[in-house]
Every structure is written in structure tokens, then in C-alpha cells.
Scaffold this active site. Structure first.
Site, PDB file in Angstrom:
ATOM      1  N   CYS A  56       0.824  -1.215   0.000  1.00  0.00           N
ATOM      2  CA  CYS A  56       0.000   0.000   0.000  1.00  0.00           C
ATOM      3  C   CYS A  56       0.856   1.263   0.000  1.00  0.00           C
ATOM      4  O   CYS A  56       0.398   2.329  -0.385  1.00  0.00           O
ATOM      5  CB  CYS A  56      -0.964  -0.009   1.179  1.00  0.00           C
ATOM      6  SG  CYS A  56      -0.166  -0.324   2.741  1.00  0.00           S
ATOM      7  N   ALA A 189     -16.612  -0.131  22.242  1.00  0.00           N
ATOM      8  CA  ALA A 189     -16.245  -1.275  21.404  1.00  0.00           C
ATOM      9  C   ALA A 189     -16.022  -0.854  19.955  1.00  0.00           C
ATOM     10  O   ALA A 189     -16.252  -1.624  19.024  1.00  0.00           O
ATOM     11  CB  ALA A 189     -17.320  -2.346  21.498  1.00  0.00           C
ATOM     12  N   THR A 192     -10.888   1.644  17.931  1.00  0.00           N
ATOM     13  CA  THR A 192      -9.757   1.793  18.856  1.00  0.00           C
ATOM     14  C   THR A 192      -9.849   0.778  19.992  1.00  0.00           C
ATOM     15  O   THR A 192      -8.841   0.175  20.389  1.00  0.00           O
ATOM     16  CB  THR A 192      -9.727   3.221  19.445  1.00  0.00           C
ATOM     17  OG1 THR A 192      -9.898   4.145  18.378  1.00  0.00           O
ATOM     18  CG2 THR A 192      -8.443   3.498  20.170  1.00  0.00           C
TER      19      THR A 192
END
Lengths: 414, 277
Positions: A56, A189, A192
Site C-alpha cells: 500500500c 467497542a 480503537t
């Protein structure tokens, strides 16, 4: 007679250091099209061996063939057409040095990261599968992988964590040491939270619990990480049950503060209870630091400071890495030069044989053996010395490599 | 022959401890976690020198060389060094070693200098119980000094993390849990040894009718205070009276009191208790 390799090596590429995302995307080679791209390059005239490293952050084409200018032109025309100002080109020793640096993580977005090692290995595998590699390309890549491994073993270029989530785990380690007896509650949740949970799980956390306003989301995160789920309403008693609390939740006002801890009669532990707040705005109020039960609060500023420290520690290793890369580049060129000498040695052997036969023919009855053998030795020596002189002139040394690479060496880069 | 070997061991001890200090300091700076062969050799050689010195001195004098100031300092240094080696062997805080080797080096250098100026240090032969008293008190002092050192390091690391300064201290010191565990462990051993040594000392003072002994003597009172303090720190987790940071502060304070006690025992006139009495 020459000892110089009769093949040239050229590396042409774009990376996050030289081009923006649009250009990188344009030059990138998808996994599905990699084989075709390799064969297309290999079928061009003047190209003997090809390998493409496409991730990438970079696309680099390595070509081996008799003429460097032809190789460079081929790469520019095919993979890097229209992006002349964004590409970089390295020839010979510089290309070797660059590839070794890439493999060592020096050119990665996160200095010293190790994922590139696997990506380079995959690139070699793809080229081998496509049948576009030869002895030099294969030995070059094997040497690059070995160098990457050596750099990571002998220097601290990959030490310390340089992401916020892993820095949070570093901080927990400095308080608790062993993770197997530690319990952590992750409030939130989201992406991160899951990332921190993954790092904690990787370090062998004893108990991992998720809580979230939307319970289903917490359940989804917990399922993947083998964690428990508790309702968001039970936050205070759950804080009491855990050694570490990581808050990564979007909230207008802090969801954890001193009043909450005091109200829930959260007990004091043997070491401070660790609160890590990776939320913006804050999800843990600053007054938690004044909680009588001994709370240690780390916010994003603290995590950034840890990341900066680790990054600086990695940068401090660049001098050592530079020396290793130079040494390995020299070794590789030495091996290449030796390999290239094989035909020359054969020629030398043939020439010796000619001289010997010539000498035998000239030797008549009554020849002085002593003088004749000295003559033979001198003739052979003259041929050998001429070869050695030529070899010495063309053989590479570290200094020669350093000179070739001036301006590229990491130590010399401002 | 034995006197030469003993003297040589006494001279080499500070050298070996200096070598250990340098080695440990270098490893601390580099943050090395693996135990190298060279490190093990330095530790083993130093412990061997201690054994040679103590055995030789005891052989020559017919009694352990502990009751003089120099002997007590050497014993204290030995205990510090040996306890740290044991803690490390048990998988405990390795970076602590440098904080033990340096004081041990200073203690041993002082002791060696004292031995050089007064080689014929007078020591009364006082029997087995007296030796046990000294050995346990020196052992407890070393344990509590180590606990105090852990307390100081705990506070330094704790403060560094709370202030957000993540430098050498953050990277080099053992983690808070390990420092806390070492602090409590050494305090517990020190407390047990001090219980034996302190009571034996009081009993001996009574039994031998030591001149000037009284329960209100500053060394007797301060030792009792230290015993009580470390008893509180070492309390089992079920009845834990102090949290980590408070225990660290208490241990650091206890360290200062122990140093004061040692100094008081070395200066005549302050207390009934003197090293060579």
C-alpha cells in the site's frame, strides 16, 4: 579479461516518501495482476529477471539485464508512465542498498515495522511462481530478507511500540509487568477499543471485558477476542473488579470521574488502578488523579509522549543500521563479483593450459629444466597478475560502496 | 598462607563490586533483559570472594569477624549483594542490581579502608548467640535497606509516570508491581530476621548485664520503631494496611532510620550499643 558482472541491476519505484496516494494507487500492481505484470516486463527485450514489490505504500520494480539504460526505460514506459517526477531510480549498489533498507523497515511509514519483511518475501514468491527470477534476483532477495532479520536482531530499530493502542499496552506493562494476572475493562467497542483489546490479548491479558452503550457491539468485539461483556450501567462495580480501565468512547461529558469511583466504593489495590483515556473529548475526568484509591490516568498526550519516545529510540539506531546495510551491500556485491568471475576463471584456466602446451612444444632435448620451469612460472604469473590487477580495480570495498551511495546513506541523510 | 589469602580477598572485594557496578550500570543503560554469562561470572566471583574472606577471617581469629564496624559493613554488603542475587534468580527485578551493587561497593570500600588503617581490629569472642544476633540483625538491615531502595525506586517511577516523563527511569526500572512485590518480600524476610535479632539482643543485654542498657535507649526504641514499620508493610494481603505508594514511602523512610541506627551504633556515647563492645 573482465571481472565485472555482465548484468545490470535497476530499481525503479514510487513510495509514500516520493509520491501521494493517487500516484501510488496508479502505479500499484494488484495481486491478481501481478503475474501478468511480471511476465509483461520479462518479455520485453533486454530484461532477464524481474521482481515487483507492491504494497500500500510502495511499488518497486527490480530489473536485471545487460543494459541499465534499457532496463530503466522499460520500467518507466510500462509501470511508471507519466509519473517521472515522483519516481526514484537506483542502479547497481544503490539498488541493493535501497532494497536492503526497505526490507529493514527504514523506508516504511512506521520506521522499523516488520510487515514489510513478509511483503518482500511474498514478492519474491510471486516472481518465482511466474518464472521471472534468476540466480541474481533470488540471491538478492534472500540476502535482503537476511539483512532485514539481522537489522532487527542486532539493533533496536523495531523496539518499542509506535501506535497509540500499543503505547497504551506499554504503559500498562510498566505498572503491572506480567499481564496474565491483570484484568482490563474496555469502555467502548469501536475500532480503537478493538485494537487495544487485540494488543492486550496478544500480550496474554488474564481477563478482558468489554462494555458499550450498544451491547450488541460490545458482544461482537468480545466474541472475536474471547472477552466478557458487561452492561454499561454496571460501569462503577466493573471498574472495581478490574485493574485497568481503557476508555475509548465518544461522549460529550466524561463517563468516569472521581465521584463515580467514590460512590461505588472502588477499592484500592496494591499498585495504582490504571485509567487510559484514548477518547476525544475526554471520557475520564482529570479529577480521577485525586481519587484516594490511587488512580493513574494516562490521556492521549501521555500516549503520544510514549510513542514519541519509542520513535526517537528507533531513530537513534539509524547509525547502527546504516553500518549493517553498508556491510551487507558490500558482501552482496562481493558475492556477485565472485560469481561473475566464474567465466573469467575458466578463461584463465584455458589460457594456462595453452601456455603449458606451448611450453612443452618448445622444450626440446637437452633443455635446461631450471630455466625452462622458471620461464613457465613467469608466463603464468604474468597472466594471473594481469587478471588480479583488473579484478582489484573493479572489486568493491565498503568505502567504494559508501562513495557510490553518498547522499543515500541514512547516516548522511539530514 | 590463610592470612595472605584473606587479606587478598578483602582487597579484591571492592574491585569485584566495582566491576559488578559497572557491568550492571551498562546493562541498565542498555535495558538488557537477558542474563549474560559475564554477568553471572561477576556475581559468582564476588560471592566467592565474600566466602573466602569470611572463612579466612573466622579461621584466623577463631570467631566470625562481624562485631567490628568494618566486619559489620562487609556483612551488610554481602547480604545486600546475596539477597539481590537470590531475588534475581527467583525471576525478580533484575534492573535493581545496579542499585544494590553500588551501595555494596561503597560499604566494602569503607570497610577495606578501615581494615587498612586498623588491621588488628579488636573483637571480643562472645559465643554463638551473639554471632546469631549480629548475623540476623545484619541480614534484616540488608533486607530492609533493599526494601527501602525498592520503595524509593517505586516512588521515582510512579512520579515519572504521573508527570508524563517517559525517559530512562520509565524504560529502565522494573515495573511498579515487581518493585512492590520485591519491597514486600524483602520487608517480610527482614521483619522475621529482625524479630529474632532484636529479641536476642535484648535478652543478651539483660543476661550479660551490659553497661548502660535501658529500654529507653535511642537505638532500642528506633529499632523497635523500624521493626513495627516493616511489620506493617509486610502484612499479608488479606490484612494489608498500606497501599503500594504508601508502603513505598514508609519503606523509604525506614531506610533512612536504619542508616541513622547504623551510624548511631558506630559513634561512641550516643547509645549503650557499640559494635566492638
Amino acid at each position: 579479461m573482465t571481472v565485472v558482472p555482465d548484468s545490470a541491476l535497476v530499481l525503479v519505484g514510487v513510495s509514500h516518501e516520493s509520491a501521494g496516494l493517487d500516484i501510488r494507487q496508479r502505479c500499484a500492481v494488484e495481486k491478481t495482476g501481478l503475474e501478468a505484470a511480471l511476465r509483461e516486463l520479462r518479455d520485453r527485450s533486454g530484461v532477464d529477471e524481474v521482481c515487483i514489490v507492491s504494497t500500500c505504500n510502495r511499488t518497486e520494480v527490480l530489473l536485471i539485464g545487460p543494459d541499465a539504460s534499457v532496463l530503466e526505460a522499460t520500467a518507466r514506459e510500462t509501470r511508471f508512465s507519466g509519473v517521472d517526477s515522483e519516481i526514484y531510480v537506483h542502479h547497481g549498489a544503490a539498488a541493493v542498498f535501497h532494497l536492503f533498507g526497505v526490507c529493514s523497515g527504514l523506508h516504511s511509514m512506521v520506521l522499523g515495522e516488520s510487515e514489510i519483511q513478509a511483503q518482500v518475501k511474498d514478492a519474491l514468491g510471486a516472481a518465482q511462481a511466474a518464472g521471472t527470477t534468476g540466480p541474481w534476483m533470488e540471491s538478492l532477495f534472500q540476502h535482503a530478507l537476511k539483512t532485514g532479520k539481522r537489522v532487527r536482531t542486532e539493533t533496536a530499530i523495531s523496539s518499542g511500540n509506535v501506535s497509540v493502542a500499543s503505547a497504551a499496552v506499554d504503559l500498562i506493562a510498566r505498572v503491572h509487568g506480567r499481564f496474565d494476572r491483570v484484568s482490563a475493562l474496555i469502555v467502548g467497542a469501536g475500532e480503537t477499543g478493538v485494537r487495544v483489546g487485540t494488543h492486550l490479548r496478544a500480550r496474554g491479558i488474564g481477563r478482558l471485558t468489554f462494555t458499550n452503550r450498544t451491547l450488541a457491539r460490545a458482544e461482537a468485539a468480545a466474541r472475536d477476542l474471547g472477552a466478557e461483556v458487561v452492561p454499561f450501567d454496571a460501569l462503577a462495580p466493573e471498574i472495581d473488579r478490574h485493574d485497568v480501565v481503557v476508555a475509548c468512547v465518544e461522549a460529550e461529558r466524561p463517563v468516569i470521574d472521581k465521584a463515580l469511583l467514590d460512590g461505588a466504593r472502588v477499592r484500592r489495590g496494591d499498585v495504582p488502578k490504571v485509567f487510559i483515556d484514548v477518547s476525544v473529548p475526554r471520557a475520564v475526568a482529570v479529577d480521577v488523579r485525586d481519587w484516594k484509591g490511587d488512580g493513574m490516568l494516562f490521556d492521549l498526550d501521555a500516549l503520544d509522549a510514549v510513542v514519541a519516545r519509542n520513535r526517537d529510540a528507533r531513530k537513534a539506531e539509524l547509525g547502527k543500521v546504516d553500518a549493517i546495510l553498508l556491510e551487507e551491500t558490500r558482501k552482496h556485491l562481493g558475492v556477485r563479483a565472485y560469481a561473475a568471475m566464474a567465466p573469467a576463471l575458466t578463461t584463465l584456466g584455458d589460457r594456462f593450459e595453452e601456455i603449458r602446451l606451448e611450453w612443452l612444444a618448445k622444450r626440446g632435448a637437452g633443455t635446461d629444466i631450471d630455466a625452462a620451469s622458471r620461464d613457465l612460472a613467469n608466463r603464468l604469473l604474468a597472466v594471473a597478475l594481469a587478471s588480479v590487477k583488473e579484478g582489484a580495480r573493479l572489486m568493491t570495498s565498503v568505502e567504494a560502496v559508501r562513495k557510490t551511495l553518498r547522499g543515500q546513506s541514512w547516516k548522511e541523510t539530514p | 598462607m590463610i592470612d595472605v589469602v584473606t587479606s587478598l580477598a578483602g582487597v579484591l572485594l571492592p574491585v569485584a563490586l566495582f566491576g559488578c557496578s559497572m557491568r550492571f550500570a551498562d546493562e541498565f543503560r542498555k535495558g538488557t533483559s537477558a542474563t549474560s554469562d559475564r554477568r553471572t561470572t561477576w556475581v559468582a566471583a564476588t560471592l566467592f570472594l565474600y566466602v573466602v574472606f569470611f572463612s579466612g577471617a573466622a579461621w584466623m581469629r577463631g570467631a566470625p569477624p562481624f562485631s567490628g564496624v568494618a566486619g559489620f559493613l562487609t556483612l551488610l554488603g554481602f547480604y545486600l549483594f546475596a539477597i539481590q542475587a537470590v531475588v534475581e534468580r527467583l525471576g525478580g527485578a533484575k534492573p535493581l542490581a545496579v542499585f544494590v551493587a553500588v551501595p555494596a561497593f561503597l560499604l566494602e570500600t569503607t570497610a577495606a579502608a578501615m581494615r587498612a588503617s586498623a588491621p588488628l581490629e579488636e573483637t571480643a569472642k562472645r559465643g554463638l548467640l551473639f554471632t546469631v544476633h549480629i548475623v540476623t540483625i545484619a541480614g534484616s538491615s540488608a533486607c530492609l535497606l533493599l526494601a527501602g531502595a525498592c520503595g524509593i525506586l517505586y516512588l521515582v517511577l510512579d512520579r515519572s509516570m504521573r508527570k508524563g516523563t517517559f525517559g530512562v527511569v520509565f524504560g529502565g526500572l522494573p515495573d511498579l508491581a515487581e518493585l512492590g512485590a520485591t519491597l514486600r518480600g524483602t520487608a517480610r524476610v527482614g521483619f522475621v530476621l529482625m524479630t529474632v535479632g532484636y529479641n536476642l539482643g535484648i535478652w543478651l543485654a539483660h543476661d550479660e548485664k551490659t553497661t548502660g542498657f535501658r529500654y529507653t535507649d535511642p537505638t532500642v526504641l528506633l529499632t523497635f520503631a523500624v521493626w513495627l514499620l516493616f511489620g506493617v508493610i509486610a502484612a499479608p494481603s488479606r490484612i494489608r494496611l498500606l497501599g503500594g505508594r504508601t508502603a513505598a514511602r514508609a519503606a523509604a523512610g525506614g531506610l533512612l532510620v536504619i542508616v541513622v541506627l547504623i551510624v548511631m551504633s558506630a559513634i561512641p556515647g550516643i547509645s549503650f550499643h557499640r559494635f566492638t563492645s
